[in-house]
Scaffold this active site. Structure first.
Site, PDB file in Angstrom:
ATOM      1  N   TRP A   1     -10.022   0.574  -4.572  1.00 18.37           N
ATOM      2  CA  TRP A   1      -9.413   1.880  -4.273  1.00 18.37           C
ATOM      3  C   TRP A   1      -8.028   1.965  -4.942  1.00 18.37           C
ATOM      4  O   TRP A   1      -7.650   2.982  -5.501  1.00 18.37           O
ATOM      5  CB  TRP A   1      -9.320   2.044  -2.757  1.00 18.37           C
ATOM      6  CG  TRP A   1      -8.900   3.379  -2.220  1.00 18.37           C
ATOM      7  CD1 TRP A   1      -7.832   3.625  -1.409  1.00 18.37           C
ATOM      8  CD2 TRP A   1      -9.549   4.637  -2.406  1.00 18.37           C
ATOM      9  NE1 TRP A   1      -7.779   4.951  -1.087  1.00 18.37           N
ATOM     10  CE2 TRP A   1      -8.818   5.605  -1.679  1.00 18.37           C
ATOM     11  CE3 TRP A   1     -10.674   5.063  -3.124  1.00 18.37           C
ATOM     12  CZ2 TRP A   1      -9.161   6.956  -1.654  1.00 18.37           C
ATOM     13  CZ3 TRP A   1     -11.025   6.416  -3.090  1.00 18.37           C
ATOM     14  CH2 TRP A   1     -10.279   7.334  -2.364  1.00 18.37           C
TER      15      TRP A   1
ATOM     16  N   LYS B   1       4.158   1.862  -2.505  1.00 18.10           N
ATOM     17  CA  LYS B   1       4.568   3.045  -3.273  1.00 18.10           C
ATOM     18  C   LYS B   1       6.028   3.357  -2.919  1.00 18.10           C
ATOM     19  O   LYS B   1       6.869   3.648  -3.771  1.00 18.10           O
ATOM     20  CB  LYS B   1       3.702   4.268  -2.918  1.00 18.10           C
ATOM     21  CG  LYS B   1       2.177   4.042  -2.925  1.00 18.10           C
ATOM     22  CD  LYS B   1       1.423   5.306  -2.503  1.00 18.10           C
ATOM     23  CE  LYS B   1       0.034   5.101  -1.903  1.00 18.10           C
ATOM     24  NZ  LYS B   1      -0.960   4.389  -2.602  1.00 18.10           N
TER      25      LYS B   1
ATOM     26  N   HIS C   1      -7.633  -5.741   0.287  1.00 16.08           N
ATOM     27  CA  HIS C   1      -6.383  -5.017   0.495  1.00 16.08           C
ATOM     28  C   HIS C   1      -5.637  -5.577   1.712  1.00 16.08           C
ATOM     29  O   HIS C   1      -6.034  -5.341   2.860  1.00 16.08           O
ATOM     30  CB  HIS C   1      -6.783  -3.557   0.722  1.00 16.08           C
ATOM     31  CG  HIS C   1      -5.666  -2.588   0.670  1.00 16.08           C
ATOM     32  ND1 HIS C   1      -4.949  -2.335  -0.478  1.00 16.08           N
ATOM     33  CD2 HIS C   1      -5.154  -1.765   1.624  1.00 16.08           C
ATOM     34  CE1 HIS C   1      -4.049  -1.406  -0.220  1.00 16.08           C
ATOM     35  NE2 HIS C   1      -4.148  -1.046   1.048  1.00 16.08           N
TER      36      HIS C   1
ATOM     37  N   SER D   1       0.829  -1.202   0.000  1.00 14.20           N
ATOM     38  CA  SER D   1       0.000   0.000   0.000  1.00 14.20           C
ATOM     39  C   SER D   1       0.874   1.267   0.000  1.00 14.20           C
ATOM     40  O   SER D   1       1.719   1.410  -0.881  1.00 14.20           O
ATOM     41  CB  SER D   1      -0.955  -0.054   1.191  1.00 14.20           C
ATOM     42  OG  SER D   1      -2.079   0.709   0.924  1.00 14.20           O
TER      43      SER D   1
HETATM   44  C1  GCU Z   1      -5.140   5.037   2.004  1.00 12.61           C
HETATM   45  C2  GCU Z   1      -4.584   5.744   0.779  1.00 12.61           C
HETATM   46  C3  GCU Z   1      -3.894   4.759  -0.159  1.00 12.61           C
HETATM   47  C4  GCU Z   1      -2.883   3.946   0.593  1.00 12.61           C
HETATM   48  C5  GCU Z   1      -3.528   3.287   1.776  1.00 12.61           C
HETATM   49  C6  GCU Z   1      -2.586   2.520   2.685  1.00 12.61           C
HETATM   50  O1  GCU Z   1      -6.203   4.218   1.632  1.00 12.61           O
HETATM   51  O2  GCU Z   1      -5.642   6.400   0.157  1.00 12.61           O
HETATM   52  O3  GCU Z   1      -3.256   5.453  -1.218  1.00 12.61           O
HETATM   53  O4  GCU Z   1      -2.284   3.014  -0.267  1.00 12.61           O
HETATM   54  O5  GCU Z   1      -4.134   4.277   2.600  1.00 12.61           O
HETATM   55  O6  GCU Z   1      -1.407   2.784   2.721  1.00 12.61           O
HETATM   56  O7  GCU Z   1      -3.068   1.631   3.396  1.00 12.61           O
END
Ligand code: GCU
Length: 343
Positions: free
Chosen positions: A271, A184, A323, A180
């Site tokens: 998402w 990134k 997720h 997540s």
């Molecule tokens: C939020 C955010 C995402 C990210 C996520 C996470 O949902 O919007 O971009 O990847 O948190 O890190 O769990």
């Protein structure tokens, strides 16, 4: 579902230009080299996880311009009698094991994992005065100041430095991994630090492996509004219309070529947008091919549920469910790593 027509072309840039563009417009410029870096093993458990592994707790001490800062990390290394692949895992907790870090199973898979809590490098909020932000005196009035993803990526490189001196680690098979927001970050760390031969980005979504153009779920404007501190201040001026961005996320993925990139998606993680993550891999493939290695191989035009594409230098799978960095994701990634590990 197709690669958007108006995608900027990575091949119009040199690698250095493309990296500079992403740093200046999206993530911010990473911290400079510290003056000193030292590692202190503060605890060593010889018979961890049923005696299968050695678990070392290490403190990384960093100084810069007369200031100092330290953060802890953990290395759990299976007793294999020969060097094993290493993974630097950015995690959401300092705990070992943890929901995304099933240490015993990872030992059984033959992986040594060095993990740290991103918040121990810099808190996951707008504070840039403590920890790494304080050490490097991050000045967020500058448009290209680093955001949190850049600071956490720096932390991953510090841990990579420690692994470089570990004879129990196979130096030709070291990965950076995250889920997540930390997926990134793993991509950014891999783009910045070529000592990571493998990059594993799980459900990294917006500002990760997913293309901004045509993306469903979270958009560039959404993420910048809610998490402005993850990015450079300059990113705010880019997120209005994704069609106008001078880059897209296949630039970040392309910077990992010709090394190995593994992207994973979950079908119910709308998402993040699995299709946009998959298209990011397809759009990055030409950069891998230009570097003389295959990109994503055997994938077709759409991700298939349950399919795992392991043949190319870009690996990909789409699993069922939500997720989460699951055991299934780890197993697929380990299989990919062992398939491509240099003998
Ligand atoms: C939020 C955010 C995402 C990210 C996520 C996470 O949902 O919007 O971009 O990847 O948190 O890190 O769990």
């Amino acid at each position: 579902m197709k690669i958007p027509q108006n995608l900027p072309r990575f091949s119009d840039y040199t690698r250095e230009e493309a990296l500079r563009l992403l740093l200046e417009k999206e993530y911010g410029c990473p911290p400079p080299q510290p003056d000193t870096l030292e590692f202190h093993v503060v605890r060593r458990e010889e018979d961890a996880f049923a005696g299968k592994a050695v678990h070392a707790t290490v403190e990384a001490w960093v100084t810069f311009q007369g200031r100092g800062f330290s953060f802890p990390f953990h290395l759990v290394c299976p007793k294999a009698g020969q060097p094993v692949p290493g993974v630097v895992l950015l995690n959401f907790t300092p705990a070992v094991p943890a929901p995304y870090l099933p240490s015993e199973e990872l030992c059984d898979l033959g992986l040594a994992v060095a993990s740290f809590h991103c918040g121990d490098v810099s808190p996951d909020n707008g504070d840039f005065t403590s920890k790494a932000g304080g050490l490097f005196q991050v000045d967020r009035s500058l448009p290209t100041a680093p955001g949190k993803l850049a600071l956490w990526a720096w932390g991953a490189s510090v841990v990579r430095e420690y692994l470089a001196a570990c004879p129990e680690i196979d130096q030709k098979a070291v990965a950076v991994a995250g889920h997540s927001r930390l997926g990134k970050t793993a991509l950014l760390a891999g783009a910045l630090d070529k000592r990571f031969q493998f990059v594993f980005a799980n459900e990294s979504g917006c500002s990760g492996a997913a293309l901004y153009r045509g993306k469903q779920g979270e958009t560039a404007a959404d993420i910048q509004r809610v998490f402005p501190y993850w990015f450079s201040p300059s990113f705010a001026s880019c997120t209005g219309d994704p069609e106008q961005l001078p880059f897209d996320q296949h630039f970040l993925l392309s910077l990992i070529a010709p090394r190995k990139l593994y992207v994973s998606s979950a079908a119910e993680d709308l998402w993040s947008d699995p299709a946009a993550e998959f298209l990011g891999c397809l759009a990055a493939s030409p950069a891998f091919e230009a570097a003389g290695v295959p990109g994503l191989v055997g994938a077709g035009e759409e991700p298939q549920l349950g399919q795992a594409c392991h043949q190319g230098n870009i690996g990909y799978h789409l699993r069922a469910g939500k997720h989460f960095l699951s055991r299934e994701d780890w197993r697929q990634f380990a299989a990919y790593l062992f398939l491509h590990r240099e003998k």
